[in-house]
Design an enzyme around this catalytic site. Sequence first.
Site, PDB file in Angstrom:
ATOM      1  N   ARG A  80       0.595  -1.361  -0.014  1.00 46.68           N
ATOM      2  CA  ARG A  80      -0.101   0.019   0.097  1.00 46.68           C
ATOM      3  C   ARG A  80       0.873   1.273   0.122  1.00 46.68           C
ATOM      4  NH1 ARG A  80      -2.149   0.640   4.338  1.00 46.68           N
ATOM      5  NH2 ARG A  80      -1.223  -0.998   5.366  1.00 46.68           N
ATOM      6  N   GLY A 220      -3.005  -5.264  -3.822  1.00 47.40           N
ATOM      7  CA  GLY A 220      -3.724  -5.404  -2.919  1.00 47.40           C
ATOM      8  C   GLY A 220      -4.746  -4.288  -2.501  1.00 47.40           C
ATOM      9  N   GLY A 221      -4.366  -3.892  -1.314  1.00 47.67           N
ATOM     10  CA  GLY A 221      -5.168  -2.670  -0.856  1.00 47.67           C
ATOM     11  C   GLY A 221      -5.418  -1.513  -1.862  1.00 47.67           C
ATOM     12  N   LYS A 228      -9.916  -2.509   1.489  1.00 45.41           N
ATOM     13  CA  LYS A 228      -9.531  -1.226   2.587  1.00 45.41           C
ATOM     14  C   LYS A 228     -10.373   0.116   2.061  1.00 45.41           C
ATOM     15  CE  LYS A 228      -6.763  -3.975   4.520  1.00 45.41           C
ATOM     16  NZ  LYS A 228      -6.348  -4.132   6.064  1.00 45.41           N
ATOM     17  N   CYS A 272       0.833  -7.714  11.899  1.00 43.91           N
ATOM     18  CA  CYS A 272       0.964  -7.683  13.145  1.00 43.91           C
ATOM     19  C   CYS A 272       0.241  -8.989  13.859  1.00 43.91           C
ATOM     20  CB  CYS A 272       0.636  -6.211  13.947  1.00 43.91           C
ATOM     21  SG  CYS A 272       1.703  -5.225  13.451  1.00 43.91           S
ATOM     22  N   LYS A 274      -3.176 -10.633  12.815  1.00 46.48           N
ATOM     23  CA  LYS A 274      -4.377 -10.739  13.092  1.00 46.48           C
ATOM     24  C   LYS A 274      -4.864 -12.079  12.179  1.00 46.48           C
ATOM     25  CE  LYS A 274      -5.554  -7.160  10.614  1.00 46.48           C
ATOM     26  NZ  LYS A 274      -4.478  -6.649  10.596  1.00 46.48           N
ATOM     27  N   THR A 275      -4.226 -12.613  10.865  1.00 48.94           N
ATOM     28  CA  THR A 275      -4.535 -13.898  10.151  1.00 48.94           C
ATOM     29  C   THR A 275      -4.235 -14.975  11.288  1.00 48.94           C
ATOM     30  OG1 THR A 275      -4.062 -12.826   8.191  1.00 48.94           O
ATOM     31  CG2 THR A 275      -3.977 -15.303   8.253  1.00 48.94           C
ATOM     32  N   ASN A 276      -2.992 -14.709  12.032  1.00 51.06           N
ATOM     33  CA  ASN A 276      -2.574 -15.853  12.873  1.00 51.06           C
ATOM     34  C   ASN A 276      -3.334 -16.086  14.049  1.00 51.06           C
ATOM     35  OD1 ASN A 276       0.278 -16.962  12.260  1.00 51.06           O
ATOM     36  ND2 ASN A 276       0.234 -15.062  11.590  1.00 51.06           N
ATOM     37  N   ASP A 299      -9.329  -9.875   8.767  1.00 53.05           N
ATOM     38  CA  ASP A 299      -8.973  -8.557   8.549  1.00 53.05           C
ATOM     39  C   ASP A 299      -9.854  -7.297   8.872  1.00 53.05           C
ATOM     40  OD1 ASP A 299      -6.688  -7.093   7.607  1.00 53.05           O
ATOM     41  OD2 ASP A 299      -7.662  -6.506   5.752  1.00 53.05           O
ATOM     42  N   ASN A 386       6.203  -8.719   1.661  1.00 58.72           N
ATOM     43  CA  ASN A 386       4.615  -8.465   1.869  1.00 58.72           C
ATOM     44  C   ASN A 386       3.976  -9.395   0.980  1.00 58.72           C
ATOM     45  OD1 ASN A 386       2.341  -7.161   2.695  1.00 58.72           O
ATOM     46  ND2 ASN A 386       2.389  -5.754   0.861  1.00 58.72           N
ATOM     47  N   ARG A 388       1.993 -12.085  -0.575  1.00 60.46           N
ATOM     48  CA  ARG A 388       0.354 -12.441   0.035  1.00 60.46           C
ATOM     49  C   ARG A 388      -0.298 -13.774  -0.840  1.00 60.46           C
ATOM     50  NH1 ARG A 388      -1.759  -8.914   4.009  1.00 60.46           N
ATOM     51  NH2 ARG A 388      -0.182  -7.358   4.389  1.00 60.46           N
ATOM     52  N   GLY A 513       0.112 -20.281  18.878  1.00 58.72           N
ATOM     53  CA  GLY A 513      -1.129 -21.081  19.469  1.00 58.72           C
ATOM     54  C   GLY A 513      -0.957 -20.677  20.899  1.00 58.72           C
ATOM     55  N   ASN A 515      -0.975 -18.097  22.435  1.00 60.96           N
ATOM     56  CA  ASN A 515      -1.747 -16.935  22.563  1.00 60.96           C
ATOM     57  C   ASN A 515      -2.881 -17.121  23.179  1.00 60.96           C
ATOM     58  OD1 ASN A 515       0.374 -15.398  21.512  1.00 60.96           O
ATOM     59  ND2 ASN A 515      -0.498 -15.102  19.509  1.00 60.96           N
TER      60      ASN A 515
HETATM   61  P1  GTP Z   1      -2.534  -7.598   7.468  1.00 57.90           P
HETATM   62  O1  GTP Z   1      -3.002  -8.716   6.477  1.00 57.90           O
HETATM   63  O2  GTP Z   1      -1.648  -6.815   6.788  1.00 57.90           O
HETATM   64  O3  GTP Z   1      -3.689  -6.735   8.064  1.00 57.90           O
HETATM   65  O4  GTP Z   1      -1.948  -8.469   8.587  1.00 57.90           O
HETATM   66  P2  GTP Z   1      -2.203  -9.336   9.712  1.00 57.90           P
HETATM   67  O5  GTP Z   1      -2.237  -8.556  10.818  1.00 57.90           O
HETATM   68  O6  GTP Z   1      -3.373 -10.552   9.518  1.00 57.90           O
HETATM   69  O7  GTP Z   1      -0.873 -10.201   9.968  1.00 57.90           O
HETATM   70  P3  GTP Z   1      -0.379 -11.781  10.039  1.00 57.90           P
HETATM   71  O8  GTP Z   1      -1.369 -12.554  10.853  1.00 57.90           O
HETATM   72  O9  GTP Z   1      -0.196 -12.269   8.626  1.00 57.90           O
HETATM   73  O10 GTP Z   1       1.275 -11.405  10.699  1.00 57.90           O
HETATM   74  C1  GTP Z   1       2.126 -11.136   9.991  1.00 57.90           C
HETATM   75  C2  GTP Z   1       3.364 -11.569  10.778  1.00 57.90           C
HETATM   76  O11 GTP Z   1       3.275 -11.539  12.100  1.00 57.90           O
HETATM   77  C3  GTP Z   1       3.983 -12.936  10.261  1.00 57.90           C
HETATM   78  O12 GTP Z   1       5.413 -12.971   9.859  1.00 57.90           O
HETATM   79  C4  GTP Z   1       3.863 -13.544  11.220  1.00 57.90           C
HETATM   80  O13 GTP Z   1       4.877 -14.759  11.700  1.00 57.90           O
HETATM   81  C5  GTP Z   1       4.051 -12.831  12.614  1.00 57.90           C
HETATM   82  N1  GTP Z   1       3.080 -13.095  13.855  1.00 57.90           N
HETATM   83  C6  GTP Z   1       2.013 -13.395  13.935  1.00 57.90           C
HETATM   84  N2  GTP Z   1       1.377 -13.631  15.110  1.00 57.90           N
HETATM   85  C7  GTP Z   1       2.659 -13.719  15.869  1.00 57.90           C
HETATM   86  C8  GTP Z   1       2.995 -14.033  17.220  1.00 57.90           C
HETATM   87  O14 GTP Z   1       2.103 -14.185  17.961  1.00 57.90           O
HETATM   88  N3  GTP Z   1       4.197 -13.951  17.438  1.00 57.90           N
HETATM   89  C9  GTP Z   1       5.332 -13.522  16.705  1.00 57.90           C
HETATM   90  N4  GTP Z   1       6.627 -13.321  17.318  1.00 57.90           N
HETATM   91  N5  GTP Z   1       5.004 -13.215  15.728  1.00 57.90           N
HETATM   92  C10 GTP Z   1       3.783 -13.274  15.059  1.00 57.90           C
HETATM   93  C1  SPV Z   2      -3.095  -4.462   5.317  1.00 61.47           C
HETATM   94  O1  SPV Z   2      -1.825  -3.944   4.827  1.00 61.47           O
HETATM   95  O2  SPV Z   2      -3.534  -4.155   6.384  1.00 61.47           O
HETATM   96  C2  SPV Z   2      -3.708  -5.585   4.412  1.00 61.47           C
HETATM   97  C3  SPV Z   2      -3.128  -5.918   3.146  1.00 61.47           C
HETATM   98  O3  SPV Z   2      -4.380  -6.116   4.993  1.00 61.47           O
HETATM   99  S1  SPV Z   2      -4.194  -4.773   2.179  1.00 61.47           S
HETATM  100  O4  SPV Z   2      -5.349  -5.218   1.533  1.00 61.47           O
HETATM  101  O5  SPV Z   2      -3.222  -4.475   0.719  1.00 61.47           O
HETATM  102  O6  SPV Z   2      -4.259  -3.284   2.486  1.00 61.47           O
HETATM  103 MN    MN Z   3      -5.088  -5.289   7.110  1.00 59.91          MN
END
Ligand code: GTP
Ligand code: SPV
Ligand code: MN
Length: 608
Positions: A80, A220-221, A228, A272, A274-276, A299, A386, A388, A513, A515
């Site tokens: 973005r 993407g965004g 977004k 940061c 969210k997906t995880n 997201d 980045n 995806r 996990g 968490n």
């Molecule tokens: P957007 O799609 O950009 O909005 O991001 P998101 O918040 O969904 O991010 P995502 O879950 O994909 O996490 C991105 C990065 O954070 C990856 O490199 C993960 O490995 C790392 N990560 C996620 N959860 C943890 C955690 O609990 N601990 C650590 N150390 N890293 C984490």
């Molecule tokens: C973000 O950057 O927070 C994303 C990816 O979820 S994008 O859709 O490109 O904004």
């Molecule tokens: Mn996002």
Amino acid sequence: MNAVPSTPAVPDTRCARLDAWVADVAALTCPDAIHWCDGSDDEYRALLAGMEADGTLLPLNPDTHPGCWLHRSDPEDVARVEHLTFVCTRARDDAGPNNHWMAPDEAHAKMDALFDGCMRGRTMYVVPYCMGPIDSPLARCGVEITDSPYVVANMRLMTRMGAAALARIERESAVRDADGAPGDAFVRGLHSLGELDPERRFIMHFPEDLTIKSFGSGYGGNALLGKKCHALRIASWQARQEGWLAEHMLIVGIETPRGDTHYIAAAFPSACGKTNLAMLIPPEAYREAGWKVWTVGDDICWMRPGADGRLWAINPEAGFFGVAPGTSAASNPNALATIQRDTIFTNVALTDDGQPWWEGLDDRVPATDWRGRPFDPANGPAAHPNARFTVSAAQCPSYSPRAEDPQGVPISAIVFGGRRATTMPLVFEARDWTHGVFVGATMASETTAAATGQVGIVRRDPMAMKPFCGYHFGDYFAHWLSFDRPGARLPKVFHVNWFRKDADGRFLWPGFGENLRVLEWIIGRVDQRSNAIDSVVGNLPCPAGIRLEGLKPTTGSSGELLGVDVTTWRTELGLIEAFIESVGERVPGALNEVLRRMKTRSESEWGG
Ligand code: GTP
Ligand code: SPV
Ligand code: MN
């Protein structure tokens, strides 16, 4: 050109406003053909075949990754671009200090000059889509016009795209017209790749007219306008007018051994976690005890108060556009299982047998990097940081059956969090809703590769919405506070930090996990089963409040992880104060009052 059969070039829907807009856009952009997307399997197959033929997509190994494709974006178009993203309100102040602003007339003129004739030689796709379950009262529709078949294919995975969405638009438009209501029943999004020239790249939002114009990016965004641009920037504006919230949050259901399921919405900035967190797999002891995790969204979260006073939430998206690097069988097995088939990968590396690869996946050495060059560590990471994947949410093993519920799910807790190497403890609870809004409004995080610019800089990112709030942050905080009213049964609010580091730069908390141990304490607070200690910062877990047994000893003491350091917090309060001042006089007095009380209390407890 591609093999998609074109439906009539002359618009003929039952929505005259849509027809007129499509005709106007065609007259401006001069495409060779117009294709109205119906969302069918045949259409999708033809799109993919066209992109394979012209090299936009490369097929991946069909034995290991059936139906999977690689797209390599322009190397200058990988994230973005916040500095080129504008909110164009009539009054400059309404966009706030948190947005770049341009006057609507000037912005339209600038964009229309770029769009003039830009689709010559290309097909213009008209993409009707619905954000949210198609029959949900919380869902909203849009139409994206684009000249990128890659964008169309992504929109098909990420939204409910096609005939059903168009039918809803026609129905809602007829109701509006019959009521004599002004404006459209759908968001208008116009997108063109242009020449992908970073010097001629802009993403403009006109929230007052439910309109988006994006030129010069395929990423993407910037380009999938339902995400977004619509579901956060435009929707946050609509949500304020209509009394709901459009947030950068995952939604996850946590089923406890007692059989009850709590839905938690969590706002973490881009990349940061969210997906995880949305796809978390419980640690073994928790699994055996009967804990289960259900993914509703990873997201974006739209939520509104229900008749019972609780907040009810839907995920407006139908797919995941997730960060590939770091995704592995250890960190996120659900995501890995989701993306074994029918997935579009963007800017990942390849193994010598045509499998997608990225840093953190496993210890194989890739053959080709994200730009298609033979892999050479001297060129930097093999996958773009980045990179995806785009995939339908229905393929996720933990996908919640409630994700398609038109009423949404009731939210028990809201969690804010960011990447903070210092200062922020593993978890704390806000004292009440007003304090919770303060915690969200003043949160900060280290920047990531999801946006262009320097990585690792701590910046304030209120509610993880810094790049996504379509209006003035002061008004946004006031809107959040307004949900605290008679009859409301609001979720409890928390702050977490999975990213605290020791002096050697190692994470103190294992994350992923594990968490769930923190979520267990959070759910315990919601159910009034777990205790807390009151502190200046908020309510902290008691020493034995979070179950740590079975964890590998981390490098830090639990005090370092769970506690609050007075010196760094004094600095933090100063930074928070400066930030609140920078937002200006639209900041609600209640938030200044929270800060004032924290400062007074810190003086008496921590010393002047
Ligand atoms: P957007 O799609 O950009 O909005 O991001 P998101 O918040 O969904 O991010 P995502 O879950 O994909 O996490 C991105 C990065 O954070 C990856 O490199 C993960 O490995 C790392 N990560 C996620 N959860 C943890 C955690 O609990 N601990 C650590 N150390 N890293 C984490
Ligand atoms: C973000 O950057 O927070 C994303 C990816 O979820 S994008 O859709 O490109 O904004
Ligand atoms: Mn996002």
